[in-house]
Design an enzyme around this catalytic site. Sequence first.
Site, PDB file in Angstrom:
ATOM      1  N   LEU A 100      -8.621   5.863  -7.272  1.00  0.00           N
ATOM      2  CA  LEU A 100      -8.011   5.203  -8.430  1.00  0.00           C
ATOM      3  C   LEU A 100      -8.741   3.903  -8.722  1.00  0.00           C
ATOM      4  O   LEU A 100      -9.221   3.236  -7.816  1.00  0.00           O
ATOM      5  CB  LEU A 100      -6.546   4.856  -8.130  1.00  0.00           C
ATOM      6  CG  LEU A 100      -5.540   5.991  -8.042  1.00  0.00           C
ATOM      7  CD1 LEU A 100      -4.196   5.447  -7.601  1.00  0.00           C
ATOM      8  CD2 LEU A 100      -5.408   6.674  -9.389  1.00  0.00           C
ATOM      9  N   ASP A 135       0.732   2.775   1.885  1.00  0.00           N
ATOM     10  CA  ASP A 135      -0.465   2.351   2.606  1.00  0.00           C
ATOM     11  C   ASP A 135      -0.670   3.226   3.841  1.00  0.00           C
ATOM     12  O   ASP A 135      -0.394   2.832   4.961  1.00  0.00           O
ATOM     13  CB  ASP A 135      -0.316   0.872   2.995  1.00  0.00           C
ATOM     14  CG  ASP A 135      -1.640   0.255   3.395  1.00  0.00           C
ATOM     15  OD1 ASP A 135      -2.681   0.924   3.227  1.00  0.00           O
ATOM     16  OD2 ASP A 135      -1.632  -0.890   3.871  1.00  0.00           O
ATOM     17  N   CYS A 449     -10.658 -27.935  33.592  1.00  0.00           N
ATOM     18  CA  CYS A 449      -9.905 -28.176  32.363  1.00  0.00           C
ATOM     19  C   CYS A 449      -8.561 -27.471  32.480  1.00  0.00           C
ATOM     20  O   CYS A 449      -8.503 -26.234  32.588  1.00  0.00           O
ATOM     21  CB  CYS A 449     -10.664 -27.658  31.145  1.00  0.00           C
ATOM     22  SG  CYS A 449      -9.699 -27.827  29.625  1.00  0.00           S
TER      23      CYS A 449
HETATM   24  S1  IVH Z   1      -1.825   9.226  -7.061  1.00  0.00           S
HETATM   25  C1  IVH Z   1      -6.183  10.800  -8.497  1.00  0.00           C
HETATM   26  N1  IVH Z   1       0.169   7.949  -6.070  1.00  0.00           N
HETATM   27  O1  IVH Z   1      -3.988   5.545  -3.119  1.00  0.00           O
HETATM   28  C2  IVH Z   1      -5.528  10.022  -7.431  1.00  0.00           C
HETATM   29  N2  IVH Z   1      -1.910   7.765  -4.938  1.00  0.00           N
HETATM   30  O2  IVH Z   1      -6.308   4.186  -4.192  1.00  0.00           O
HETATM   31  C3  IVH Z   1      -4.088  10.285  -7.470  1.00  0.00           C
HETATM   32  N3  IVH Z   1      -1.808   6.407  -2.883  1.00  0.00           N
HETATM   33  O3  IVH Z   1      -6.211   8.204  -2.649  1.00  0.00           O
HETATM   34  C4  IVH Z   1      -3.427   9.501  -6.460  1.00  0.00           C
HETATM   35  N4  IVH Z   1       0.323   5.918  -3.009  1.00  0.00           N
HETATM   36  O4  IVH Z   1      -4.210   7.982  -1.014  1.00  0.00           O
HETATM   37  C5  IVH Z   1      -1.132   8.225  -5.930  1.00  0.00           C
HETATM   38  N5  IVH Z   1       2.086   6.891  -5.317  1.00  0.00           N
HETATM   39  C6  IVH Z   1       0.789   7.168  -5.168  1.00  0.00           C
HETATM   40  C7  IVH Z   1       0.027   6.675  -4.083  1.00  0.00           C
HETATM   41  C8  IVH Z   1      -1.328   6.998  -4.002  1.00  0.00           C
HETATM   42  C9  IVH Z   1      -0.788   5.774  -2.311  1.00  0.00           C
HETATM   43  C10 IVH Z   1      -3.186   6.393  -2.361  1.00  0.00           C
HETATM   44  C11 IVH Z   1      -3.869   7.725  -2.353  1.00  0.00           C
HETATM   45  C12 IVH Z   1      -5.117   7.524  -3.176  1.00  0.00           C
HETATM   46  C13 IVH Z   1      -5.293   6.057  -3.107  1.00  0.00           C
HETATM   47  C14 IVH Z   1      -6.086   5.550  -4.296  1.00  0.00           C
END
Ligand code: IVH
Length: 690
Positions: A100, A135, A449
């Site tokens: 993302l 996370d 010390c």
């Molecule tokens: S949607 C196309 N929803 O964040 C990607 N990702 O920085 C769709 N993640 O690889 C991901 N919470 O591992 C989505 N509510 C959430 C999320 C989430 C954590 C992670 C996921 C992704 C990463 C991207």
Amino acid sequence: MATHLPLGLGIVAARGSGGVNAAERAAWLRDELHRHNRLYYVDNAPEISDTEYDRLLRELSDLETAHPELLTPDSPTQTVGVAPVAAFGEVRHRVPMLSLDNAFDEAELQAFDQRVRRFLAQDEPVRYVVELKLDGVSLSLTYEDGLLTQAATRGDGTTGEMVTANARTVRGVPLRLAGAAPGLIEIRGEVLMTRADFARLNDEKLARGETPFVNPRNAASGGLRQLDSRLTRERRLRFFGYTFGAIEGPAVPEDQGARLAWLREMGVPVAAHAEECPDIEAVIQAIARVQAQRPDLPFDIDGVVIKVADGALRERLGDTARGPRWAIAYKFPAEQAMTRMHAITWQVGRTGLVVPVAELDPIYVGGVTISRATLHNPSELRRKDVRVGDTVIVQRAGDVIPEVVGPVLERRPEGTEPVPVPTECPVCGTPLLYGEGDILLRCSNKRACPAQLLAGIIHFVSRGAMDIAGLGEKQIQFFLDKGWISDIPSLYELGRHREAMVNEPGLGQQSVDNILAAIEESKTRPLSRVIIGLGIRFVGEKTSIDLATAFGNLDALAVADEARLQAVPDIGERTAAEIVTWFADDENQTLLERLKAHVNPTLADLEPLGDQFAGQTVVFTGKLETMTREEAEAYVRRHGGTPAGSVSKKTNLVVYGPGAGSKLAKAEQLGVPLMTEAEFCEQYRPLESP
Ligand code: IVH
């Protein structure tokens, strides 16, 4: 299905001769256990206690043992983990697992909204869903006709690692989807460790003298990649779904809200707090709400994910190479807070390092209250120019030591001065020396010390070293003040002061005897622990074990020169030099002689016993279950071989146990012969040799 059977009744009925037959009972138990899993992990509304659940599971497991033909792949008993695999296979994702784009402030969120609307050529607002950005590590679960057939990590987004056996042990991963499932569906989500489980597992680790996990994400990511799925299970990981990959079958609901609801209907847990917002302004307000709730969440989040709610719009927006155009991650800044710094103290550590520490008015940040934060070293202090009386920004990221980011200059009171760097040790007055590129400040008064002495004794008695229970910093300082102890060896002469100790108000006979017993008991610690306890720079757990194995006793180690030390696999120039310097020091030699009068472990005598491993290098990796690593390696040495810490083309044999990871994978790749611990013991019988 015999779902009409009342809950809990059948435990007796099933075993009885009349009543239900075994197949029906097993089917009922499976359904019932699946239902309770959903109630617990998806609905957060358990109907029965854990004990009750365990009883049902045990009953099913007993039935399956008695009637193996009743075992099905989706049985809730199939979540306990299986024997280790040598390495993970690769999985090519049917639909890539994209990443993302990130936004870090409001302006970047507004820009995202504008991009979306420009692309769609749309004037009116776009609806979004704000979800928690969990996370953890992402996982893709493949279901065929409702049955979990494969689980894969993200890997590089195109190809991931097949971790199916591990995923089966993750809480919340359904082995079978509820309801009418599509012919094929990939469910994607995050595997994480809750804060409560993280705290509990770390307490247990500390109690065993092991290194604690750094943060829940590392613990989850390492857990998911264990070669032994039983170890994955022990981490009590949780899964939450948030999206789909490939789907064959029914149309996916249009809206993100409905998609999340569909996931729940299929029995997949979904993190709470997903909120639909009519426009980007509402998104910004929703983010503030999540941020306020962040400390109270049961797990860590590192931000929120903002997704276009309408599936048809998503289709039109499509993806870039990096990620979807319809979503963005808003990353929270590291948790920061402002407070007043009322003093800077200079803390002297075990190795003489002198570190500036900010003394703060207590402040709640990142889930804990802190009153001290590090300023790292004099050059950082100068760069940040924080002054006593300043309001400072403190930051806590993950589980690292809180640090001072810098002063809030607008709030600086009149008449502050830059903080001077001491030229003498604040504890013993010895002139301080700069080292390491003039960055680190050090007190050279190694022996006398008091701060170094105290820190050295604390280190010696700590869990990872001699593990003397009941002796904490306060007691050690008190005993030093009283003159009952003066250095490490004097701990073993503490008994002489028993009388005075018992008469000390607040100590009492029982606690004195407990302490003395714990000290006595520490004499049985293995050689590697004693070596750790000496506190030689760069010599931690792994190196101490290597040294113990290579030298077998303290005397041999004490006379080893740098070349001999560097011949030990994994010991480099820097560490070898520190070891030689430590043993060359007159005062250390005296200390060692006195210590050896009380504690002088050796690895079983090192005379050769045979030559089966003559000229061979053997690597042990993973957890050994029937012998200690020292015993195993000593056995190899006494039979002519060299135990090594890393795998290369020259390695002749790798013996692996649960939890083996990269070394095992490398051995496989290089074609090095492999043995399990059991096979090794069977062939060589190491524990039977005299
Ligand atoms: S949607 C196309 N929803 O964040 C990607 N990702 O920085 C769709 N993640 O690889 C991901 N919470 O591992 C989505 N509510 C959430 C999320 C989430 C954590 C992670 C996921 C992704 C990463 C991207």
